[in-house]
Design a protein around this motif. Structure first.
Motif, short mmCIF file in Angstrom:
data_model
loop_
_atom_site.label_atom_id
_atom_site.label_comp_id
_atom_site.label_asym_id
_atom_site.label_seq_id
_atom_site.Cartn_x
_atom_site.Cartn_y
_atom_site.Cartn_z
N UNK A 155 -85.63 -14.76 35.45
CA UNK A 155 -85.86 -15.72 34.40
C UNK A 155 -87.11 -15.22 33.62
N UNK A 156 -88.02 -14.93 34.26
CA UNK A 156 -89.43 -14.38 33.58
C UNK A 156 -88.99 -13.38 32.53
N UNK A 157 -88.23 -12.46 32.76
CA UNK A 157 -87.76 -11.44 31.65
C UNK A 157 -87.23 -12.35 30.60
N UNK A 158 -86.45 -13.01 30.90
CA UNK A 158 -85.71 -13.85 29.68
C UNK A 158 -86.72 -14.71 28.90
N UNK A 159 -87.79 -15.41 29.50
CA UNK A 159 -88.80 -16.02 28.99
C UNK A 159 -89.66 -14.97 28.02
N UNK A 160 -89.85 -13.77 28.56
CA UNK A 160 -90.60 -12.74 27.93
C UNK A 160 -89.62 -12.55 26.57
N UNK A 161 -88.26 -12.26 26.72
CA UNK A 161 -87.63 -11.73 25.46
C UNK A 161 -87.40 -12.85 24.75
N UNK A 162 -87.54 -14.06 25.04
CA UNK A 162 -87.46 -15.06 23.97
C UNK A 162 -88.95 -15.32 23.32
N UNK A 163 -89.90 -14.92 23.65
CA UNK A 163 -91.32 -15.00 23.10
C UNK A 163 -91.10 -13.85 22.12
N UNK A 164 -90.72 -12.58 22.67
CA UNK A 164 -90.79 -11.41 21.74
C UNK A 164 -89.78 -11.77 20.34
N UNK A 165 -88.84 -12.16 20.65
CA UNK A 165 -87.65 -12.56 19.54
C UNK A 165 -88.43 -13.61 18.61
N UNK A 166 -89.16 -14.61 19.16
CA UNK A 166 -89.57 -15.45 18.35
C UNK A 166 -90.76 -14.85 17.32
N UNK A 167 -91.57 -14.05 17.81
CA UNK A 167 -92.25 -13.10 17.04
C UNK A 167 -91.95 -12.17 16.19
N UNK A 168 -90.49 -12.18 16.08
CA UNK A 168 -89.66 -11.20 15.22
C UNK A 168 -89.94 -9.75 15.75
N UNK A 169 -90.00 -9.65 16.78
CA UNK A 169 -90.44 -8.20 17.43
C UNK A 169 -89.23 -7.52 18.00
N UNK A 170 -88.90 -6.42 17.58
CA UNK A 170 -87.78 -5.94 18.43
C UNK A 170 -87.98 -5.74 19.95
N UNK A 171 -86.80 -6.11 20.63
CA UNK A 171 -87.10 -5.86 22.21
C UNK A 171 -87.17 -4.44 22.70
N UNK A 172 -88.19 -4.07 23.40
CA UNK A 172 -88.32 -2.71 23.66
C UNK A 172 -87.12 -2.29 24.80
N UNK A 173 -86.94 -1.17 24.81
CA UNK A 173 -85.73 -0.65 25.80
C UNK A 173 -86.08 -0.92 27.53
N UNK A 174 -87.52 -0.62 27.49
CA UNK A 174 -87.91 -0.72 29.00
C UNK A 174 -87.72 -2.30 29.33
N UNK A 175 -87.77 -3.31 28.55
CA UNK A 175 -87.37 -4.78 29.05
C UNK A 175 -85.95 -4.73 29.56
N UNK A 176 -85.04 -4.24 28.79
CA UNK A 176 -83.73 -4.36 29.30
C UNK A 176 -83.17 -3.61 30.33
N UNK A 177 -83.96 -2.47 30.57
CA UNK A 177 -83.91 -1.45 31.73
C UNK A 177 -84.74 -2.34 33.08
N UNK A 178 -85.67 -3.06 32.88
CA UNK A 178 -86.27 -4.04 33.99
C UNK A 178 -85.28 -5.22 34.19
N UNK A 179 -84.71 -5.57 33.34
CA UNK A 179 -83.81 -6.79 33.66
C UNK A 179 -82.60 -6.56 34.39
N UNK A 180 -82.09 -4.92 34.04
CA UNK A 180 -80.66 -4.74 34.49
C UNK A 180 -81.31 -4.31 35.98
N UNK A 181 -82.51 -3.78 36.42
CA UNK A 181 -82.80 -3.38 37.69
C UNK A 181 -82.92 -4.57 38.52
N UNK A 182 -83.79 -5.59 38.06
CA UNK A 182 -83.83 -6.99 39.09
C UNK A 182 -82.52 -7.34 39.17
N UNK A 183 -81.65 -7.64 38.07
CA UNK A 183 -80.41 -8.09 38.52
C UNK A 183 -79.34 -7.14 39.46
#
Length: 426
Positions: free
Chosen positions: A80-108
Motif C-alpha cells: 500500500x505504501x508503494x502504491x501511494x508513492x506511485x500515485x504521488x509520483x504520477x500526480x507530479x507528472x514524473x515517470x515511475x522509476x524501474x526500482x519502484x516496480x522492482x520493490x513492489x514485485x519483491x514485496x508481493x
C-alpha cells in the motif's frame, strides 16, 4: 549526423514527459487482491525460508522463520505504501522509476510466499536457481526480440528460433560429441530462421506478424516430423547430446544465497550474462547501436545521412536470430539431454511479452524474463511443499503474470516508431 541525432529520440528523453495512471491502478488492484488472501484465508503456523543449499556449504546462514499471516499483512502495508508513492509520483507528472516496480514485485512475492508456505520450508536456493534456469532461454529470446524491433522488424518468430536452435543443437551435439559444436549449430539455426524472416519482411514487404506466425508453425511441424522420422529411430546417435557441465566460479560461488544461484552455472548461463551486457552497451554506447536505433525510429532520416537501411536491418535481424538460437541450445545442452517435440512450449511468446514489458530495453526485458521464470518455477516448488494454492492456478500463474505485466505494469510505452513498417526507398 545531426539529422540522425535529431531523428533518434533517446529513451531518457522519451520518458521525461510521459506519466500514466496504469501502473498505480495495477499496484492498487494487486494490493487489494493480495490483502484478500490473509483476510479470507488466514494461514496457521510459520513459514520457513532456507537460505543454504546444503549443510556442507562454506558459509552457513540460519533459516528465516516468520509467522505466515502477520508477515502477509506486513507486506500488504508495504505494498500500500508503494502504491501511494506511485500515485504521488504520477500526480507530479514524473515517470515511475524501474526500482519502484522492482520493490513492489519483491514485496508481493515475499508476502505471497510467506502466506503460501505456512507450515512448510521454502528452499530459496532451489527456487531462485530454478527461476534462473527457466528464464535463461527467455532472456536470449527477449534480447533477440529487442534487437529485431529496435531495428524495425517485429520478431514474432522467436519461438521458431528457439525450437530450431534446440533441435539442431541436439543433432549436431550428438553427432560430434561436443556441446560446443551444438551451441554453434543452434546459433546457425536461429540465424537461418531469422534470415527467412528478413527476406520476406524486408525484401518482399510481407506483413511481419504473418511471416513470424507462419515460421513458428512451419518450424514446429518440421521439427516434429524430423523428430519422429529421424531422431527416434537413431536416438543414441542423433538425440543424445552431451551436456555442458556446471562450472562454479571460485569465491563468487560461495557468496551466501546469490553465489549458488548465479555463479554455480553452466557456460551458457555465463554467456547469457555477457550477452545482456554486450547488447545493452552496444545499443546505447556504440555507433552500431546508434545506427540500429536510427533505422528503427526513422529509416528515411537514417538513409539521408548515409546509413544503409536494408543491410542494417538484414544483419541485425540475423544477429537477433543467432542470439535467440543460443536460448534454444539451453534446452538440449543444459536442462534435457535430448530433443523433445515442441519442447519450447511457447517460450518464444513469453520472451516477446518480456520485450514489451521491458519497453524494448535489454536490461528491463531481462528483468521481465526473470519474473516470468520465477512465476513458472514457483508452481513446482509450492506443489512440493504442499501449498493450498490450487495446482490449476499455479499452472496458469506465469501467463497471468504475463498478461498483467504487459497490460499494466509497464505503464505507458511506445515501440520504435518504424517497428513493423517496411522501408520502401522513395
Amino acid at each position: 549526423m545531426s539529422v540522425m541525432t535529431e531523428a533518434v529520440v533517446s529513451d531518457e528523453q522519451r520518458h521525461v514527459t510521459i506519466s500514466s495512471w496504469k501502473t498505480p491502478i495495477i499496484f492498487g488492484l494487486f494490493t487489494v487482491l493480495f490483502a484478500l488472501l490473509p483476510l479470507l484465508v488466514p494461514r496457521e503456523g510459520d513459514s520457513t525460508f532456507r537460505l543454504v543449499r546444503s549443510a556442507s556449504a562454506a558459509i552457513q546462514l540460519p533459516e528465516i522463520v516468520v509467522p505466515a499471516t502477520p508477515a502477509a499483512w506486513v507486506c500488504v502495508v508495504l505494498l500500500a505504501a508503494v502504491t501511494v508513492l506511485s500515485i504521488i509520483w504520477t500526480r507530479a507528472h514524473k515517470p515511475l522509476p524501474l526500482w519502484l516496480t522492482v520493490i513492489y514485485v519483491v514485496f508481493l512475492m515475499v508476502g505471497f510466499l510467506a502466506w503460501a508456505a505456512a507450515g512448510g520450508t521454502l528452499p530459496m536456493i532451489g527456487l531462485l536457481g530454478g527461476a534462473l534456469a527457466l528464464a535463461t532461454p527467455l532472456i536470449f529470446g527477449a534480447l533477440g526480440g529487442v534487437i529485431g524491433e529496435r531495428v524495425g522488424v517485429v520478431n514474432i518468430a522467436i519461438e521458431a528460433q528457439l525450437l530450431a536452435g534446440a533441435f539442431l543443437a541436439a543433432v549436431v551435439g550428438s553427432a560430434t560429441g561436443s556441446p560446443w559444436m551444438g551451441l554453434i549449430a543452434a546459433m546457425f539455426a536461429g540465424a537461418l530462421v531469422a534470415a527467412v524472416l528478413a527476406v520476406f519482411a524486408i525484401t518482399y514487404y510481407v506483413n511481419q506478424i504473418i511471416v513470424g506466425v507462419v515460421l513458428n508453425v512451419l518450424v514446429a511441424g518440421l521439427t516434429t516430423f524430423l523428430y519422429r522420422q529421424v531422431l527416434n529411430p537413431n536416438d543414441a546417435t542423433l538425440n543424445s547430446p552431451p551436456l555442458f557441465p556446471e562450472i562454479p566460479l571460485p569465491l563468487l560461488s560461495e557468496i551466501p544465497v546469490l553465489g549458488p544461484v548465479l555463479f554455480r552455472q553452466t557456460f551458457i548461463v555465463y554467456l547469457m550474462y555477457v550477452t545482456v551486457f554486450l547488447v545493452w552497451f552496444g545499443l546505447y554506447r556504440t555507433r552500431w547501436g546508434l545506427r540500429l536505433r536510427a533505422v528503427g525510429e526513422h529509416p528515411q532520416a537514417a538513409d539521408t545521412v548515409g546509413i544503409k537501411v536494408v543491410s542494417t536491418r538484414y544483419w541485425n535481424v540475423i544477429l537477433a536470430g543467432a542470439i535467440a538460437g543460443m536460448g534454444g541450445a539451453f534446452y538440449t545442452l543444459v536442462t534435457n539431454p535430448q530433443f523433445g517435440r515442441e519442447m519450447t512450449a511457447g517460450a518464444g511468446y513469453i520472451a516477446l511479452a518480456a520485450v514489451i514489458f521491458g519497453k524494448w530495453d535489454p536490461i528491463r526485458a531481462t528483468l521481465a524474463a526473470l519474473l516470468f521464470g520465477f512465476a513458472t518455477n514457483l508452481q513446482g516448488v509450492l506443489s512440493v511443499i504442499g501449498s493450498p494454492v490450487p495446482s490449476q492456478f499455479m499452472l496458469m500463474l506465469p501467463y497471468v503474470v504475463t498478461i498483467f505485466a504487459v497490460a499494466g505494469l509497464v505503464g505507458r510505452s511506445r515501440p520504435p516508431a518504424a517497428s513493423g513498417e517496411p522501408y520502401i526507398k522513395s
